[in-house]
Design a protein around this motif. Structure first.
Motif, PDB file in Angstrom:
ATOM      1  N   GLU A 118       0.820  -1.309   0.026  1.00 38.77           N
ATOM      2  CA  GLU A 118       0.079  -0.225  -0.060  1.00 38.77           C
ATOM      3  C   GLU A 118       0.783   1.066   0.056  1.00 38.77           C
ATOM      4  OE1 GLU A 118      -1.690   1.642   3.929  1.00 38.77           O
ATOM      5  OE2 GLU A 118      -1.836  -0.586   4.297  1.00 38.77           O
ATOM      6  N   GLY A 119       0.128   2.366  -0.400  1.00 38.17           N
ATOM      7  CA  GLY A 119       0.901   3.639  -0.496  1.00 38.17           C
ATOM      8  C   GLY A 119       1.111   4.231  -1.869  1.00 38.17           C
ATOM      9  N   ASN A 120       1.508   5.341  -2.093  1.00 39.54           N
ATOM     10  CA  ASN A 120       1.542   5.908  -3.276  1.00 39.54           C
ATOM     11  C   ASN A 120       2.642   6.779  -3.686  1.00 39.54           C
ATOM     12  OD1 ASN A 120       0.797   7.118  -5.487  1.00 39.54           O
ATOM     13  ND2 ASN A 120      -0.738   8.433  -4.535  1.00 39.54           N
ATOM     14  N   GLY A 121       3.852   6.351  -4.321  1.00 37.56           N
ATOM     15  CA  GLY A 121       5.107   6.974  -4.670  1.00 37.56           C
ATOM     16  C   GLY A 121       5.911   7.354  -3.758  1.00 37.56           C
ATOM     17  N   ALA A 122       6.202   6.632  -2.652  1.00 37.89           N
ATOM     18  CA  ALA A 122       7.505   6.569  -1.979  1.00 37.89           C
ATOM     19  C   ALA A 122       8.571   6.057  -2.864  1.00 37.89           C
ATOM     20  CB  ALA A 122       7.531   5.599  -0.640  1.00 37.89           C
ATOM     21  N   PHE A 123       9.704   6.158  -2.692  1.00 35.79           N
ATOM     22  CA  PHE A 123      10.702   5.666  -3.552  1.00 35.79           C
ATOM     23  C   PHE A 123      11.706   4.735  -2.935  1.00 35.79           C
ATOM     24  CE2 PHE A 123      12.973   9.353  -1.660  1.00 35.79           C
ATOM     25  CZ  PHE A 123      14.229   8.656  -1.400  1.00 35.79           C
ATOM     26  N   THR A 124      12.530   3.908  -3.724  1.00 37.78           N
ATOM     27  CA  THR A 124      13.673   2.994  -3.342  1.00 37.78           C
ATOM     28  C   THR A 124      14.586   3.577  -4.442  1.00 37.78           C
ATOM     29  OG1 THR A 124      14.569   0.998  -2.771  1.00 37.78           O
ATOM     30  CG2 THR A 124      13.010   1.168  -4.549  1.00 37.78           C
ATOM     31  N   ASP A 148      18.500   2.708  -0.739  1.00 37.66           N
ATOM     32  CA  ASP A 148      18.103   3.426   0.200  1.00 37.66           C
ATOM     33  C   ASP A 148      16.802   3.825   0.049  1.00 37.66           C
ATOM     34  OD1 ASP A 148      20.017   5.428  -1.461  1.00 37.66           O
ATOM     35  OD2 ASP A 148      17.974   6.380  -0.938  1.00 37.66           O
ATOM     36  N   HIS A 149      15.671   4.022   0.827  1.00 38.05           N
ATOM     37  CA  HIS A 149      14.391   4.200   0.658  1.00 38.05           C
ATOM     38  C   HIS A 149      13.969   5.589   1.206  1.00 38.05           C
ATOM     39  CE1 HIS A 149      14.657  -0.054   0.228  1.00 38.05           C
ATOM     40  NE2 HIS A 149      14.760  -0.127   1.554  1.00 38.05           N
ATOM     41  N   GLY A 150      12.795   6.146   0.809  1.00 36.85           N
ATOM     42  CA  GLY A 150      12.292   7.509   1.182  1.00 36.85           C
ATOM     43  C   GLY A 150      10.976   7.663   0.808  1.00 36.85           C
ATOM     44  N   ASN A 151      10.094   8.372   1.677  1.00 34.93           N
ATOM     45  CA  ASN A 151       8.614   8.415   1.627  1.00 34.93           C
ATOM     46  C   ASN A 151       8.325   9.940   1.390  1.00 34.93           C
ATOM     47  OD1 ASN A 151       6.075   8.539   1.187  1.00 34.93           O
ATOM     48  ND2 ASN A 151       5.765   6.964   2.874  1.00 34.93           N
ATOM     49  N   GLN A 152       8.335  10.747   0.289  1.00 34.89           N
ATOM     50  CA  GLN A 152       7.920  11.965   0.282  1.00 34.89           C
ATOM     51  C   GLN A 152       6.586  12.058  -0.186  1.00 34.89           C
ATOM     52  OE1 GLN A 152      11.037  12.594  -2.717  1.00 34.89           O
ATOM     53  NE2 GLN A 152      12.584  13.264  -1.215  1.00 34.89           N
ATOM     54  N   SER A 153       5.875  10.967   0.081  1.00 30.69           N
ATOM     55  CA  SER A 153       4.224  11.196  -0.296  1.00 30.69           C
ATOM     56  C   SER A 153       3.580  11.472   0.951  1.00 30.69           C
ATOM     57  CB  SER A 153       3.802   9.930  -0.967  1.00 30.69           C
ATOM     58  OG  SER A 153       3.755   8.780   0.091  1.00 30.69           O
ATOM     59  N   ASP A 154       2.298  11.553   1.026  1.00 34.84           N
ATOM     60  CA  ASP A 154       1.724  11.920   2.232  1.00 34.84           C
ATOM     61  C   ASP A 154       0.817  10.859   2.928  1.00 34.84           C
ATOM     62  OD1 ASP A 154      -0.321  11.812   0.393  1.00 34.84           O
ATOM     63  OD2 ASP A 154      -0.882  13.770   0.625  1.00 34.84           O
ATOM     64  N   ALA A 155       1.235   9.649   2.249  1.00 38.22           N
ATOM     65  CA  ALA A 155       0.694   8.182   2.997  1.00 38.22           C
ATOM     66  C   ALA A 155       1.787   7.311   3.388  1.00 38.22           C
ATOM     67  CB  ALA A 155      -0.251   7.693   1.749  1.00 38.22           C
ATOM     68  N   PRO A 156       1.477   6.537   4.396  1.00 43.92           N
ATOM     69  CA  PRO A 156       2.424   5.342   4.717  1.00 43.92           C
ATOM     70  C   PRO A 156       2.821   4.428   3.428  1.00 43.92           C
ATOM     71  CG  PRO A 156       0.587   5.462   6.155  1.00 43.92           C
ATOM     72  CD  PRO A 156       0.159   6.604   5.351  1.00 43.92           C
ATOM     73  N   MET A 157       3.742   3.970   3.433  1.00 43.01           N
ATOM     74  CA  MET A 157       3.989   2.969   2.374  1.00 43.01           C
ATOM     75  C   MET A 157       4.437   1.744   3.028  1.00 43.01           C
ATOM     76  SD  MET A 157       5.818   2.513  -1.233  1.00 43.01           S
ATOM     77  CE  MET A 157       4.182   2.991  -2.139  1.00 43.01           C
ATOM     78  N   VAL A 158       3.575   0.576   2.524  1.00 45.71           N
ATOM     79  CA  VAL A 158       4.061  -0.710   3.023  1.00 45.71           C
ATOM     80  C   VAL A 158       4.417  -1.725   1.882  1.00 45.71           C
ATOM     81  CG1 VAL A 158       3.198  -2.677   4.560  1.00 45.71           C
ATOM     82  CG2 VAL A 158       2.444  -0.588   4.813  1.00 45.71           C
ATOM     83  N   TRP A 159       5.460  -2.419   2.187  1.00 44.60           N
ATOM     84  CA  TRP A 159       5.744  -3.368   1.081  1.00 44.60           C
ATOM     85  C   TRP A 159       6.167  -4.649   1.742  1.00 44.60           C
ATOM     86  CZ3 TRP A 159       9.193   1.121   0.699  1.00 44.60           C
ATOM     87  CH2 TRP A 159      10.504   0.806   1.101  1.00 44.60           C
ATOM     88  N   VAL A 160       6.197  -5.704   0.959  1.00 43.43           N
ATOM     89  CA  VAL A 160       6.700  -7.029   1.448  1.00 43.43           C
ATOM     90  C   VAL A 160       8.359  -7.080   1.116  1.00 43.43           C
ATOM     91  CG1 VAL A 160       6.485  -9.545   1.445  1.00 43.43           C
ATOM     92  CG2 VAL A 160       4.491  -8.229   1.797  1.00 43.43           C
TER      93      VAL A 160
END
Ligand code: 1HN
Length: 349
Positions: A118-124, A148-160
């Motif tokens: 879930e999420g929208n547009g965080a990056f790796t 490295d990872h970063g989340n510049q979106s406004d929603a939590p990002m979850v991945w497996v």
């Protein structure tokens, strides 16, 4: 003393004597070493996203991604608690990165895959290129690549996350390095790899220097569209529905050298015939709901759940609505070693 008892005592005495020399008789252990068929020490298991998501979000309040280095809840096979593994050869976990957070750059000999929940547009960022991630995307992080990872979106990002940690541990080949920076330097624009290697084209003089696919993000939009177009021919495989493997476009092999990855569409009301293979497999439910019988246990799943089938357990799926499953296993290694086997419910081996 009866002859049989005497014999037994002589043997036991012999075993004790040779034990002091760090030796043991093969004939006492042979049947445990060479089995007639696989007996996986892991068990079938299921993690329901709806039930674990609150704990994952709670972890977001306990520790930052930066402090944790990677904020992950590890999925442990119930028969292997404390071993950080979902199968004997593979690791899996749900990773959370909140808006504004970073997970600092490092590299290690373990290979990693990400499957976005879930999420929208965080990056790796992987070895000089950033990719924005959307649900259903499959991202490759090869061994020894900076990431490295970063989340510049406004929603939590979850991945497996899927990693080959137990394999690397088995071979005693673990190395790790921190970059010492939050983010690595970027050398190519986002989307470069997909354009260059994942468009049915390759640079004319391209020679691969890697065991991994140069395409490091397989976007779900393309995957889903492919499945939707193919389904029109209705050539459902009786065991798999419509199952595809993620491919390295350079050599046609699997996308990664240690983890094989797959995606399959099961149409509404589809019921597969039993199937088993020697690669214990981790499934991630991308869309839809249904149930899977693994050995004698039935698991009813929904989107974003994870379930695991041990080696050589019979599996059959039932879809209640159109369902898409992502899966990964060590099949790519087993095939290279000539060990991989499969069996369909309607055929003998
Ligand atoms: C790792 O580097 C990541 O980069 C995730 O996101 C999980 C588990 C063990 C070791 C390294 C990541 C990991 C990991």
């Amino acid at each position: 003393m009866p002859n049989k008892v005497k014999r037994f005592q002589e043997r036991e005495d012999f075993y004790s004597r040779i034990s002091t020399q760090n030796m043991t008789p093969l004939w006492e252990v042979l049947d445990n070493l060479v089995l007639n068929q696989p007996e996986d020490s892991c068990v079938p298991a299921h993690w329901k996203y709806e039930e674990l998501r609150p704990a994952l979000m709670e972890s977001g309040q306990l520790i930052t991604a930066k402090e944790a280095e990677r904020r992950v809840l590890v999925l442990e096979n119930p028969a292997k608690r404390g071993k950080s593994r979902i199968t004997n050869s593979l690791y899996a976990g749900y990773q959370l990165i909140l808006p504004g957070e970073i997970a600092p750059a490092h590299r290690h000999s373990q290979s990693a895959l990400r499957f976005v929940i879930e999420g929208n547009g965080a990056f790796t960022a992987v070895e000089g290129e950033k990719t924005l991630m959307q649900p259903g995307d499959f991202v490759v992080t090869p061994s020894w690549n900076w990431h490295d990872h970063g989340n510049q979106s406004d929603a939590p990002m979850v991945w497996v996350d899927g990693l080959d940690i137990p394999l690397v541990e088995f071979f005693n080949t673990s190395f790790k390095e921190n970059l010492g920076e939050d983010a690595q330097m970027l050398s190519r624009p986002a989307g470069d790899a997909l354009a260059r290697y994942g468009s049915g084209l390759l640079p004319v003089d391209y020679e691969s220097r890697s065991l991994n696919s140069p395409v490091f993000n397989y976007p779900y939009a393309r995957t889903r569209e492919a499945l939707e177009i193919m389904r029109k021919t209705e050539e459902w495989d009786s065991c798999h529905g419509l199952k595809m493997r993620y491919v390295n476009p350079v050599d046609g092999g699997f996308a990664m050298p240690t983890m094989a990855t797959f995606v399959q569409l099961l149409p509404k009301t589809f019921k597969s015939i039993p199937y088993r293979s020697t690669d214990a497999t981790v499934f991630v439910v991308v869309e839809g709901s249904g149930s899977t019988l693994i050995g004698e246990e039935n698991f009813h799943w929904n989107a974003h759940d994870v379930f695991v089938a041990p080696s050589w357990n019979w599996i059959s799926h039932r879809a209640e609505e159109d369902a898409v499953l992502f899966s990964f296993s060590d099949r790519v290694i087993q095939e290279k070693l000539g060990l991989w086997r499969e069996q369909r419910g309607n055929e003998s081996i």
